[in-house]
Design a protein around this motif. Structure first.
Motif, short mmCIF file in Angstrom:
data_model
loop_
_atom_site.label_atom_id
_atom_site.label_comp_id
_atom_site.label_asym_id
_atom_site.label_seq_id
_atom_site.Cartn_x
_atom_site.Cartn_y
_atom_site.Cartn_z
N PRO A 1 2.08 3.43 5.84
CA PRO A 1 2.02 4.60 4.95
C PRO A 1 1.51 4.28 3.55
CG PRO A 1 4.04 4.65 6.23
CD PRO A 1 3.38 3.34 6.53
N VAL A 2 1.92 3.15 2.98
CA VAL A 2 1.45 2.78 1.63
C VAL A 2 -0.04 2.51 1.65
CG1 VAL A 2 1.68 1.14 -0.26
CG2 VAL A 2 3.71 1.87 1.01
N GLU A 3 -0.50 1.76 2.65
CA GLU A 3 -1.93 1.46 2.76
C GLU A 3 -2.75 2.73 2.98
OE1 GLU A 3 -1.48 -3.01 4.75
OE2 GLU A 3 -1.88 -1.26 5.99
N THR A 4 -2.20 3.66 3.74
CA THR A 4 -2.90 4.92 3.97
C THR A 4 -3.10 5.68 2.67
OG1 THR A 4 -1.96 5.06 6.20
CG2 THR A 4 -2.84 7.09 5.23
N ALA A 5 -2.05 5.70 1.83
CA ALA A 5 -2.17 6.38 0.54
C ALA A 5 -3.18 5.68 -0.36
CB ALA A 5 -0.80 6.44 -0.14
N VAL A 6 -3.14 4.35 -0.38
CA VAL A 6 -4.07 3.57 -1.21
C VAL A 6 -5.50 3.71 -0.70
CG1 VAL A 6 -4.67 1.23 -1.97
CG2 VAL A 6 -2.28 1.95 -1.94
N SER A 7 -5.66 3.84 0.62
CA SER A 7 -7.01 3.92 1.19
C SER A 7 -7.78 5.15 0.71
CB SER A 7 -6.92 3.94 2.72
OG SER A 7 -6.30 5.14 3.17
N LYS A 8 -7.08 6.18 0.24
CA LYS A 8 -7.75 7.37 -0.28
C LYS A 8 -8.51 7.05 -1.57
CE LYS A 8 -4.29 10.49 1.70
NZ LYS A 8 -3.25 11.49 1.42
N VAL A 9 -8.08 5.97 -2.24
CA VAL A 9 -8.75 5.56 -3.47
C VAL A 9 -9.70 4.39 -3.23
CG1 VAL A 9 -8.39 4.70 -5.83
CG2 VAL A 9 -6.78 6.34 -4.83
N THR A 10 -9.24 3.40 -2.46
CA THR A 10 -10.01 2.16 -2.28
C THR A 10 -10.81 2.13 -0.99
OG1 THR A 10 -8.19 1.03 -1.17
CG2 THR A 10 -8.26 0.91 -3.57
N GLY A 11 -10.48 3.01 -0.04
CA GLY A 11 -11.08 2.93 1.27
C GLY A 11 -10.19 2.13 2.21
N ALA A 12 -10.33 2.39 3.52
CA ALA A 12 -9.46 1.75 4.51
C ALA A 12 -9.65 0.25 4.57
CB ALA A 12 -9.70 2.37 5.88
N LEU B 1 -10.38 -1.96 2.12
CA LEU B 1 -9.78 -2.70 1.01
C LEU B 1 -8.29 -2.42 0.83
CD1 LEU B 1 -12.54 -2.36 -1.74
CD2 LEU B 1 -12.01 -4.37 -0.36
N ALA B 2 -7.79 -1.37 1.44
CA ALA B 2 -6.40 -0.95 1.21
C ALA B 2 -5.38 -2.05 1.48
CB ALA B 2 -6.08 0.29 2.02
N PRO B 3 -5.44 -2.75 2.63
CA PRO B 3 -4.44 -3.81 2.88
C PRO B 3 -4.46 -4.91 1.82
CG PRO B 3 -5.56 -3.22 4.91
CD PRO B 3 -6.32 -2.55 3.80
N THR B 4 -5.66 -5.30 1.38
CA THR B 4 -5.76 -6.36 0.37
C THR B 4 -5.18 -5.90 -0.96
OG1 THR B 4 -7.75 -7.23 1.43
CG2 THR B 4 -7.35 -7.86 -0.86
N VAL B 5 -5.49 -4.67 -1.35
CA VAL B 5 -4.98 -4.14 -2.62
C VAL B 5 -3.45 -4.06 -2.60
CG1 VAL B 5 -4.92 -2.11 -4.12
CG2 VAL B 5 -7.09 -2.89 -3.17
N VAL B 6 -2.89 -3.56 -1.50
CA VAL B 6 -1.44 -3.44 -1.39
C VAL B 6 -0.78 -4.81 -1.44
CG1 VAL B 6 0.46 -2.73 0.11
CG2 VAL B 6 -1.53 -1.25 -0.16
N THR B 7 -1.37 -5.78 -0.78
CA THR B 7 -0.82 -7.15 -0.79
C THR B 7 -0.84 -7.73 -2.20
OG1 THR B 7 -1.52 -7.54 1.50
CG2 THR B 7 -1.08 -9.48 0.13
N LEU B 8 -1.94 -7.56 -2.92
CA LEU B 8 -2.04 -8.11 -4.28
C LEU B 8 -1.05 -7.44 -5.23
CD1 LEU B 8 -5.93 -8.47 -4.66
CD2 LEU B 8 -4.25 -10.29 -4.28
N VAL B 9 -0.90 -6.12 -5.11
CA VAL B 9 0.06 -5.41 -5.96
C VAL B 9 1.49 -5.84 -5.64
CG1 VAL B 9 1.03 -3.14 -6.51
CG2 VAL B 9 -1.44 -3.42 -6.35
N THR B 10 1.77 -6.03 -4.36
CA THR B 10 3.10 -6.48 -3.95
C THR B 10 3.41 -7.85 -4.54
OG1 THR B 10 2.91 -5.25 -1.87
CG2 THR B 10 4.57 -6.99 -1.97
N ILE B 11 2.45 -8.76 -4.49
CA ILE B 11 2.64 -10.09 -5.05
C ILE B 11 2.82 -10.02 -6.57
CG2 ILE B 11 1.52 -12.33 -5.43
CD1 ILE B 11 0.20 -12.01 -2.70
N ALA B 12 2.03 -9.16 -7.24
CA ALA B 12 2.15 -9.03 -8.70
C ALA B 12 3.53 -8.50 -9.09
CB ALA B 12 1.06 -8.10 -9.22
#
Length: 395
Positions: free
Chosen positions: A70-81, A83-94
């Motif tokens: 669900p989080v990746e799906t929401a992020v994919s609306k901005v970054t695309g499907a 890049l979404a997993p990578t963006v979510v992983t980086l934000v989680t680590i930060a």
């Protein structure tokens, strides 16, 4: 005309049950209609593969969408499907890093006026449990326990939860006994524990290049903090015990996570189980001295700050561990261990600034070596994955 009748289409043969259509004249009359039908059939045959290809593309897109949480799906609306997993992983680590730094600085500050590691460890998990219950009570179940777990799931969680509780107490004993830099230097050995345990328990191998890259990471962080160390056997042994137990926690937690029980729920249940381990230990080890210790701390910093510090450090502890578990769900145990090493670099730097400590040239060199090792590990892991995914070369 005879040749025309010999080569007439199959469709005409079926119509020859009527004598009027079996004559040459009837055949000529029906020939344009049959040619039109043949052309239409040819067009249908041509367009069918295009429809099939479109359907397969749509199906693949649907399958890709299903793979996003669900989080990746929401992020994919901005970054695309993609890049979404990578963006979510980086934000989680930060988030994990930021909350962990805040926790370490406040935790060490508390130990300076309230050196009771068993009690403080219990406060951490009790505050976390209160947070989970409160979030669950207001209806945000997915941000807490999720649901009731089965007996089988409890059996999978109890192991990592126990290791989490014991490792947490051991780490706090080390933090209270020695300088924060010594504890984090010893704990840089955690990736080595993770490599061995991941191989033994999960059967996950580590590429040789990536495994060798752990050497400069560990050596670099150790060298960076060596100038600030004040060796203490209690701090050293307890930090090593924390490495071992957290290694088991990382690997066993990976087995406990399922599609129906995500990392947030696993950590919430882990917190609940940890309360029943940490609190009895605190009462056993420090119960007789606790009242006097609390009175001394209140006289030193005041009651309001004392209780606010304990509540804040407990909340920081729970949230940073929740993001650590979220990160573990997204990466391998060894990668999680390497993230831990980089996190320790950030903690050492932040502690230097927060406690107004001078950073030596040795510390700077060691940090650069560790950062290089981290890059080398990432590069070697990516190369190994690319080589494994590449199709075999034709002979």
């Amino acid at each position: 005309m005879a040749s025309l009748l010999m080569t007439r289409p199959v469709g005409m043969i079926a119509s020859c049950s009527r004598k009027s259509m079996c004559t040459p004249v009837a055949a000529l009359k029906h020939l344009p209609v049959l040619q039109a039908r043949k052309q239409a059939g040819h067009q249908s045959a041509v367009t069918q593969p295009q429809w099939s290809r479109s359907s397969s593309v749509i199906a693949r897109s649907a399958d890709a969408a299903k793979e996003l949480d669900p989080v990746e799906t929401a992020v994919s609306k901005v970054t695309g499907a993609k890049l979404a997993p990578t963006v979510v992983t980086l934000v989680t680590i930060a988030m994990w890093y930021g909350l962990n730094i805040g926790f370490n600085l406040l935790n060490k500050t508390i130990f300076k006026y309230f050196p009771f590691p068993y009690t403080v460890s219990s406060v951490h998990v009790v505050v976390g449990l209160v947070y989970c219950v409160a979030v669950y009570a207001i209806g945000l179940k997915s941000a807490s326990f999720g649901r009731m777990i089965s007996k089988e799931e409890f059996g999978r969680i109890i192991g990592p939860a126990s290791m989490h509780a014991i490792g947490h107490v051991a780490a706090n004993i080390s933090f209270a006994a020695v300088a924060i830099s010594l504890t984090h230097t010893v704990k840089t050995l955690e990736p080595a524990f993770n490599v061995v345990l991941a191989k033994i328990i999960l059967g996950e191998g580590t590429p040789m290049g990536a495994a060798l890259a752990l050497v400069p990471i560990i050596a670099g962080v150790a060298f960076a903090s060596a100038g600030e160390l004040s060796f203490n056997w209690t701090g050293f042994i307890s930090a090593m015990l924390s490495n071992l137990t957290f290694g088991f926690r990382a690997v066993w937690s990976k087995l406990a996570m399922t599609k129906s029980l995500d990392s947030t729920a696993v950590y919430a249940w882990t917190t609940l189980i940890s309360v029943f381990i940490c609190v009895p230990l605190a009462l056993l080890m420090e119960g007789s001295l606790l009242t006097a210790g609390m009175n001394t701390a209140i006289l030193q910093v005041g009651a309001q700050r004392f209780y606010m510090d304990l509540a804040a450090v407990g909340l920081l502890y729970h949230l940073y561990n929740q993001f650590a578990f979220n990160t573990l769900q997204r990466v391998s145990p060894v990668s999680h261990g390497v993230c831990n090493v980089v996190k320790r670099i950030a903690i050492i730097f932040s502690s230097v600034v927060f406690f107004n400590q001078a950073m030596t040239q040795q510390a700077l060199i060691g940090t650069c070596v560790a950062i290089f090792g981290t890059w080398l590990y990432t590069d070697q892991t990516a190369r190994a994955k690319a080589a494994a995914a590449a199709p075999p070369k034709a002979a």
